[in-house]
Design an enzyme around this catalytic site. Structure first.
Site, PDB file in Angstrom:
ATOM      1  N   HIS A 142       8.468   3.922  -2.521  1.00  0.00           N
ATOM      2  CA  HIS A 142       9.104   2.594  -2.504  1.00  0.00           C
ATOM      3  C   HIS A 142      10.003   2.428  -3.727  1.00  0.00           C
ATOM      4  O   HIS A 142      11.097   1.854  -3.632  1.00  0.00           O
ATOM      5  CB  HIS A 142       8.042   1.485  -2.535  1.00  0.00           C
ATOM      6  CG  HIS A 142       7.140   1.461  -1.350  1.00  0.00           C
ATOM      7  ND1 HIS A 142       5.801   1.753  -1.421  1.00  0.00           N
ATOM      8  CD2 HIS A 142       7.391   1.167  -0.039  1.00  0.00           C
ATOM      9  CE1 HIS A 142       5.253   1.637  -0.225  1.00  0.00           C
ATOM     10  NE2 HIS A 142       6.189   1.287   0.627  1.00  0.00           N
ATOM     11  N   GLN A 160       2.536  -4.957  14.298  1.00  0.00           N
ATOM     12  CA  GLN A 160       2.753  -3.526  14.461  1.00  0.00           C
ATOM     13  C   GLN A 160       1.470  -2.699  14.396  1.00  0.00           C
ATOM     14  O   GLN A 160       1.515  -1.485  14.360  1.00  0.00           O
ATOM     15  CB  GLN A 160       3.798  -3.016  13.455  1.00  0.00           C
ATOM     16  CG  GLN A 160       3.383  -3.056  12.006  1.00  0.00           C
ATOM     17  CD  GLN A 160       4.552  -2.719  11.090  1.00  0.00           C
ATOM     18  OE1 GLN A 160       5.453  -3.529  10.892  1.00  0.00           O
ATOM     19  NE2 GLN A 160       4.562  -1.518  10.530  1.00  0.00           N
ATOM     20  N   VAL A 192       9.593  11.098  -0.657  1.00  0.00           N
ATOM     21  CA  VAL A 192       9.115  11.441  -2.004  1.00  0.00           C
ATOM     22  C   VAL A 192       7.754  12.113  -1.831  1.00  0.00           C
ATOM     23  O   VAL A 192       6.889  11.602  -1.111  1.00  0.00           O
ATOM     24  CB  VAL A 192       9.017  10.189  -2.899  1.00  0.00           C
ATOM     25  CG1 VAL A 192       8.444  10.547  -4.275  1.00  0.00           C
ATOM     26  CG2 VAL A 192      10.401   9.538  -3.053  1.00  0.00           C
TER      27      VAL A 192
HETATM   28  O1  PAF Z   1       7.648   0.807   6.768  1.00  0.00           O
HETATM   29  C1  PAF Z   1       7.035  -0.253   6.615  1.00  0.00           C
HETATM   30  O2  PAF Z   1       6.433  -0.504   5.563  1.00  0.00           O
HETATM   31  C2  PAF Z   1       7.003  -1.277   7.746  1.00  0.00           C
HETATM   32  O3  PAF Z   1       6.953  -0.668   8.982  1.00  0.00           O
HETATM   33  C3  PAF Z   1       8.174  -2.292   7.663  1.00  0.00           C
HETATM   34  C4  PAF Z   1       9.514  -1.614   7.836  1.00  0.00           C
HETATM   35  C5  PAF Z   1       8.124  -3.022   6.342  1.00  0.00           C
HETATM   36  C6  PAF Z   1       8.029  -3.324   8.792  1.00  0.00           C
HETATM   37  O4  PAF Z   1       6.824  -3.996   8.717  1.00  0.00           O
END
Ligand code: PAF
Length: 294
Positions: free
Chosen positions: A48, A72, A187
């Site tokens: 990140h 999700q 990474v």
């Molecule tokens: O990759 C992620 O952390 C998630 O799938 C995202 C893109 C933030 C959507 O919830």
């Protein structure tokens, strides 16, 4: 424009929880200044940070969202257990010069009566989508909502989630969203393990076993380098490496077109994505490599 720091100037990071305040910040930024956006589900790591640093370099303001998106996750997945550490996430964002950390609640994002979903057909039910039905519908829906709320010029995603990046690029093009999508390299940690928030679930022994994902991808690259073009042969060798790890169980190994996610029986004449998902001690891990084969 008082909320928008000019590049390089130290400012206090805002933590915003409401959509109204987030949109308010973004509309102040609208006068020609660029917002770089890094959507995340928190448990931030060096992967990140690489996205945040690129966003910081290329934009006037940086917004990071932390939202563990219930849409999700399947009913038997790790939504409740997903690592949550607001203090650590906020500390990382502050140290990286993020302007806004947007952390809405699920009620804020999906109010009563919520009924609208985005589905990117044909790309969402293969690879990860096959074992996680509804996952990419949840991702596309939340990412579209976040884009509408944050109004970024550019949004940054990691290549580890290659299918996610492809789905989001397709959605952005199909719906004419005024957002550039940048996908940055995976990474990796010691031994080549792809950094992931879910690595936090792995014990030391499992971390060692998890290296079989990267080893199998290296083997795929080696075979291609040596002239192998048959996907079946490459997948077979990868599968052998995974099955040599007692705690690892293959979910899928696929070789696909990186833009459409369509299976490639043989490779050559452009880029191909070699992608796999493996459960190590029950923890589902993904990894991939893109190969450019002339
Ligand atoms: O990759 C992620 O952390 C998630 O799938 C995202 C893109 C933030 C959507 O919830």
């Amino acid at each position: 424009m008082k909320h928008l720091p000019s590049r390089g100037k130290k400012q206090t990071m805002k933590v915003i929880r409401s959509i109204k305040a987030m949109s308010g910040f973004s509309s102040e930024a609208a006068a020609g200044r660029k917002i770089g956006f890094v959507p995340t589900m928190g448990a931030l790591h060096a992967g990140h940070v690489s996205l945040i640093r690129k966003a910081r370099r290329d934009n006037d303001a940086v917004v990071v969202s932390v939202f563990i998106n219930p849409l999700q996750f399947g009913p038997s997945e790790d939504f409740r257990r997903y690592p949550r550490d607001h203090a650590s996430d906020a500390g990382i964002c502050r140290a990286e010069g993020v302007d806004v950390l947007f952390c809405p609640s699920a009620q804020e994002m999906y109010g009563p009566g919520f009924r609208t979903f985005v589905e990117v057909k044909g790309m969402s039910d293969v690879l990860c989508g096959r074992s996680r039905p509804g996952h990419f519908r949840g991702v596309a829906t939340v990412v579209l909502k976040l884009f509408n709320i944050v109004s970024p010029r550019t949004a940054y995603f990691g290549a580890k989630d290659a299918q996610q990046a492809a789905v989001i690029k397709r959605m952005t093009a199909d719906l004419n969203l005024p957002v550039r999508i940048e996908v940055l390299p995976i990474v990796r940690g010691p031994g080549g393990i792809a950094l992931s928030s879910r690595n936090a679930y792995l014990g030391d022994n499992q971390k060692e076993q998890a290296l079989c994902l990267f080893r199998s991808l290296r083997e795929a690259a080696r075979l291609v380098e040596a002239g192998e073009r048959r996907s079946s042969r490459i997948k077979e060798s990868m599968r052998r490496i995974i099955s040599g790890c007692p705690q690892a169980e293959t979910d899928y190994i696929e070789i696909v077109d990186p833009r459409t996610m369509k299976t490639l029986k043989s490779i050559g004449g452009g880029k191909c994505l070699v992608a796999l998902a493996v459960r190590v001690g029950g923890i589902r891990l993904i990894d991939n490599v893109t190969l450019d084969v002339k």
